[in-house]
Write a protein that holds these residues in place. Structure first.
Motif, PDB file in Angstrom:
ATOM      1  N   TYR A  10       0.818  -1.211   0.000  1.00 18.46           N
ATOM      2  CA  TYR A  10       0.000   0.000   0.000  1.00 18.46           C
ATOM      3  C   TYR A  10       0.854   1.264   0.000  1.00 18.46           C
ATOM      4  O   TYR A  10       2.034   1.248   0.350  1.00 18.46           O
ATOM      5  CB  TYR A  10      -0.918   0.011   1.225  1.00 18.46           C
ATOM      6  N   HIS A  11       0.227   2.361  -0.390  1.00 18.51           N
ATOM      7  CA  HIS A  11       0.794   3.692  -0.204  1.00 18.51           C
ATOM      8  C   HIS A  11      -0.254   4.546   0.487  1.00 18.51           C
ATOM      9  O   HIS A  11      -1.449   4.417   0.212  1.00 18.51           O
ATOM     10  CB  HIS A  11       1.188   4.345  -1.529  1.00 18.51           C
ATOM     11  N   SER A  12       0.189   5.403   1.379  1.00 17.97           N
ATOM     12  CA  SER A  12      -0.712   6.322   2.074  1.00 17.97           C
ATOM     13  C   SER A  12      -0.079   7.700   2.088  1.00 17.97           C
ATOM     14  O   SER A  12       1.023   7.874   2.614  1.00 17.97           O
ATOM     15  CB  SER A  12      -0.957   5.827   3.503  1.00 17.97           C
ATOM     16  N   GLY A  13      -0.765   8.661   1.492  1.00 17.45           N
ATOM     17  CA  GLY A  13      -0.212  10.004   1.417  1.00 17.45           C
ATOM     18  C   GLY A  13      -0.324  10.785   2.711  1.00 17.45           C
ATOM     19  O   GLY A  13       0.613  11.452   3.133  1.00 17.45           O
ATOM     20  N   VAL A  58      -2.682  -7.812  -1.291  1.00 15.66           N
ATOM     21  CA  VAL A  58      -3.773  -6.841  -1.288  1.00 15.66           C
ATOM     22  C   VAL A  58      -3.169  -5.476  -1.602  1.00 15.66           C
ATOM     23  O   VAL A  58      -2.277  -5.007  -0.890  1.00 15.66           O
ATOM     24  CB  VAL A  58      -4.500  -6.806   0.072  1.00 15.66           C
ATOM     25  N   PHE A  59      -3.647  -4.856  -2.678  1.00 16.18           N
ATOM     26  CA  PHE A  59      -3.146  -3.554  -3.103  1.00 16.18           C
ATOM     27  C   PHE A  59      -3.973  -2.446  -2.464  1.00 16.18           C
ATOM     28  O   PHE A  59      -5.202  -2.542  -2.409  1.00 16.18           O
ATOM     29  CB  PHE A  59      -3.228  -3.424  -4.628  1.00 16.18           C
ATOM     30  N   GLY A  60      -3.309  -1.385  -1.996  1.00  9.25           N
ATOM     31  CA  GLY A  60      -4.022  -0.271  -1.400  1.00  9.25           C
ATOM     32  C   GLY A  60      -3.391   1.055  -1.734  1.00  9.25           C
ATOM     33  O   GLY A  60      -2.161   1.188  -1.737  1.00  9.25           O
ATOM     34  N   SER A  61      -4.226   2.047  -2.028  1.00  6.50           N
ATOM     35  CA  SER A  61      -3.738   3.381  -2.355  1.00  6.50           C
ATOM     36  C   SER A  61      -4.872   4.372  -2.191  1.00  6.50           C
ATOM     37  O   SER A  61      -6.044   4.026  -2.413  1.00  6.50           O
ATOM     38  CB  SER A  61      -3.247   3.422  -3.807  1.00  6.50           C
ATOM     39  N   PRO A  62      -4.550   5.623  -1.846  1.00  5.57           N
ATOM     40  CA  PRO A  62      -5.574   6.650  -1.959  1.00  5.57           C
ATOM     41  C   PRO A  62      -5.910   6.857  -3.427  1.00  5.57           C
ATOM     42  O   PRO A  62      -5.114   6.508  -4.311  1.00  5.57           O
ATOM     43  CB  PRO A  62      -4.898   7.892  -1.364  1.00  5.57           C
ATOM     44  N   THR A  63      -7.068   7.380  -3.680  1.00  2.00           N
ATOM     45  CA  THR A  63      -7.432   7.764  -5.039  1.00  2.00           C
ATOM     46  C   THR A  63      -7.122   9.246  -5.199  1.00  2.00           C
ATOM     47  O   THR A  63      -7.716  10.086  -4.531  1.00  2.00           O
ATOM     48  CB  THR A  63      -8.919   7.490  -5.324  1.00  2.00           C
ATOM     49  N   SER A  69      -2.274   6.582  -6.407  1.00  2.00           N
ATOM     50  CA  SER A  69      -1.269   7.624  -6.204  1.00  2.00           C
ATOM     51  C   SER A  69      -0.027   7.391  -7.065  1.00  2.00           C
ATOM     52  O   SER A  69       0.236   6.275  -7.527  1.00  2.00           O
ATOM     53  CB  SER A  69      -0.854   7.655  -4.738  1.00  2.00           C
ATOM     54  N   GLY A  70       0.756   8.454  -7.239  1.00  4.82           N
ATOM     55  CA  GLY A  70       2.009   8.353  -7.993  1.00  4.82           C
ATOM     56  C   GLY A  70       2.946   7.288  -7.447  1.00  4.82           C
ATOM     57  O   GLY A  70       3.451   6.461  -8.217  1.00  4.82           O
ATOM     58  N   PRO A  71       3.205   7.270  -6.121  1.00  6.09           N
ATOM     59  CA  PRO A  71       4.096   6.227  -5.588  1.00  6.09           C
ATOM     60  C   PRO A  71       3.576   4.813  -5.843  1.00  6.09           C
ATOM     61  O   PRO A  71       4.374   3.902  -6.074  1.00  6.09           O
ATOM     62  CB  PRO A  71       4.161   6.555  -4.091  1.00  6.09           C
ATOM     63  N   PHE A  72       2.236   4.629  -5.834  1.00  6.36           N
ATOM     64  CA  PHE A  72       1.737   3.286  -6.132  1.00  6.36           C
ATOM     65  C   PHE A  72       1.972   2.945  -7.600  1.00  6.36           C
ATOM     66  O   PHE A  72       2.321   1.812  -7.929  1.00  6.36           O
ATOM     67  CB  PHE A  72       0.260   3.111  -5.765  1.00  6.36           C
ATOM     68  N   HIS A  73       1.805   3.926  -8.483  1.00  4.20           N
ATOM     69  CA  HIS A  73       2.070   3.676  -9.905  1.00  4.20           C
ATOM     70  C   HIS A  73       3.536   3.309 -10.134  1.00  4.20           C
ATOM     71  O   HIS A  73       3.838   2.453 -10.975  1.00  4.20           O
ATOM     72  CB  HIS A  73       1.670   4.889 -10.748  1.00  4.20           C
ATOM     73  N   THR A 109      -9.628   3.356  -9.436  1.00  2.00           N
ATOM     74  CA  THR A 109      -8.439   2.872  -8.732  1.00  2.00           C
ATOM     75  C   THR A 109      -8.526   1.363  -8.528  1.00  2.00           C
ATOM     76  O   THR A 109      -7.553   0.637  -8.764  1.00  2.00           O
ATOM     77  CB  THR A 109      -8.287   3.590  -7.377  1.00  2.00           C
ATOM     78  N   LEU A 110      -9.697   0.880  -8.102  1.00  2.00           N
ATOM     79  CA  LEU A 110      -9.863  -0.560  -7.905  1.00  2.00           C
ATOM     80  C   LEU A 110      -9.729  -1.312  -9.223  1.00  2.00           C
ATOM     81  O   LEU A 110      -9.144  -2.394  -9.272  1.00  2.00           O
ATOM     82  CB  LEU A 110     -11.204  -0.855  -7.234  1.00  2.00           C
ATOM     83  N   GLN A 111     -10.228  -0.732 -10.309  1.00  2.00           N
ATOM     84  CA  GLN A 111     -10.074  -1.380 -11.617  1.00  2.00           C
ATOM     85  C   GLN A 111      -8.611  -1.379 -12.060  1.00  2.00           C
ATOM     86  O   GLN A 111      -8.152  -2.334 -12.693  1.00  2.00           O
ATOM     87  CB  GLN A 111     -10.960  -0.689 -12.652  1.00  2.00           C
ATOM     88  N   PHE A 112      -7.883  -0.323 -11.728  1.00  2.00           N
ATOM     89  CA  PHE A 112      -6.447  -0.304 -12.002  1.00  2.00           C
ATOM     90  C   PHE A 112      -5.765  -1.470 -11.285  1.00  2.00           C
ATOM     91  O   PHE A 112      -4.939  -2.173 -11.866  1.00  2.00           O
ATOM     92  CB  PHE A 112      -5.848   1.036 -11.562  1.00  2.00           C
ATOM     93  N   PHE A 113      -6.131  -1.688 -10.014  1.00  2.00           N
ATOM     94  CA  PHE A 113      -5.580  -2.825  -9.261  1.00  2.00           C
ATOM     95  C   PHE A 113      -5.956  -4.150  -9.921  1.00  2.00           C
ATOM     96  O   PHE A 113      -5.136  -5.069 -10.008  1.00  2.00           O
ATOM     97  CB  PHE A 113      -6.101  -2.839  -7.822  1.00  2.00           C
ATOM     98  N   GLN A 114      -7.222  -4.262 -10.372  1.00  2.00           N
ATOM     99  CA  GLN A 114      -7.670  -5.501 -11.006  1.00  2.00           C
ATOM    100  C   GLN A 114      -6.883  -5.795 -12.279  1.00  2.00           C
ATOM    101  O   GLN A 114      -6.500  -6.940 -12.527  1.00  2.00           O
ATOM    102  CB  GLN A 114      -9.169  -5.410 -11.334  1.00  2.00           C
ATOM    103  N   ILE A 115      -6.635  -4.767 -13.070  1.00  2.00           N
ATOM    104  CA  ILE A 115      -5.885  -4.963 -14.311  1.00  2.00           C
ATOM    105  C   ILE A 115      -4.438  -5.319 -13.996  1.00  2.00           C
ATOM    106  O   ILE A 115      -3.843  -6.205 -14.635  1.00  2.00           O
ATOM    107  CB  ILE A 115      -5.986  -3.718 -15.211  1.00  2.00           C
ATOM    108  N   LEU A 116      -3.854  -4.651 -12.999  1.00  2.00           N
ATOM    109  CA  LEU A 116      -2.495  -4.993 -12.581  1.00  2.00           C
ATOM    110  C   LEU A 116      -2.424  -6.466 -12.182  1.00  2.00           C
ATOM    111  O   LEU A 116      -1.521  -7.194 -12.605  1.00  2.00           O
ATOM    112  CB  LEU A 116      -2.072  -4.096 -11.413  1.00  2.00           C
ATOM    113  N   ALA A 117      -3.403  -6.902 -11.378  1.00  2.00           N
ATOM    114  CA  ALA A 117      -3.447  -8.308 -10.958  1.00  2.00           C
ATOM    115  C   ALA A 117      -3.616  -9.232 -12.156  1.00  2.00           C
ATOM    116  O   ALA A 117      -2.954 -10.273 -12.254  1.00  2.00           O
ATOM    117  CB  ALA A 117      -4.582  -8.517  -9.956  1.00  2.00           C
TER     118      ALA A 117
END
Length: 196
Positions: A10-13, A58-63, A69-73, A109-117
């Motif tokens: 995860y990333h948390s800003g 489990v992927f986590g990031s603020p939207t 977020s940039g760091p998650f990308h 954001t959740l769809q981004f995680f799904q595609i990454l997975a």
């Protein structure tokens, strides 16, 4: 009994998403998993190895601005080294996010995680809850109060700190952690049985 390993990348800003990461960790631990919290903004080689050895990530990031977020990308792009060898193929995956608005395009954001997975050949675990707070008898204290199916979604006012993350959103994130841990245990047990 097999103990699955669940890692939370995860990333948390500003700390809000870290509260959710801790809730996912607590839920997965309650369900009997060995859980690792990994802040992807500071990820080490040893933590990459932990992800490689996990049964579920489990992927986590603020939207932010409609996506993770940039760091998650940066982390997601760095994971391409694992993609080349399909190192994460057949692991389980799930995700969670927080934004200041009720929608805030958290679904993206959740769809981004799904595609990454999916690119890694992982299996996505959804939230598995009906939506809350969508009828006259519901309330903002319902689990899944924002009515998201793909993962755990939270909303926190932009002028409030991490201590203001909604209790129902924390409970929803705990539910996701338990669900991932239970699915990982079943998956690992099945693999062990097939191998035997």
């Amino acid at each position: 009994m097999t103990t699955p390993v669940v890692s939370i990348a995860y990333h948390s800003g500003y700390g809000h998403t870290a509260v959710l990461a801790e809730a996912v960790r607590a839920g997965a631990a309650q369900a009997g998993a060995e859980v690792k919290l990994i802040n992807v903004a500071e990820i080490t080689d040893e933590e990459w190895a932990v992800l490689d050895g996990s049964d579920a990530i489990v992927f986590g990031s603020p939207t932010y601005m409609g996506t993770a977020s940039g760091p998650f990308h940066v982390f997601a792009e760095a994971s391409s080294k694992r993609w080349f060898g399909q190192d994460w193929k057949d692991k389980l995956a799930a995700g969670f996010t927080n934004s200041g608005s009720k929608s805030g395009d958290k679904l993206h954001t959740l769809q981004f995680f799904q595609i990454l997975a999916a690119q890694h050949g992982m299996h996505w675990i959804n939230l598995g809850l009906h939506p809350g707070w969508n009828n006259s008898e519901g309330s903002e204290h319902d689990l899944n109060r924002l009515g998201v199916f793909a993962g755990a979604a939270a909303q926190t006012n932009v002028d409030q700190g991490p201590d203001a993350v909604h209790k129902a959103d924390i409970a929803t994130a705990e539910h996701l952690g338990r669900r991932v841990a239970e699915a990982a245990r079943a998956f690992v047990t099945g693999r062990t049985s097939v191998a035997a």
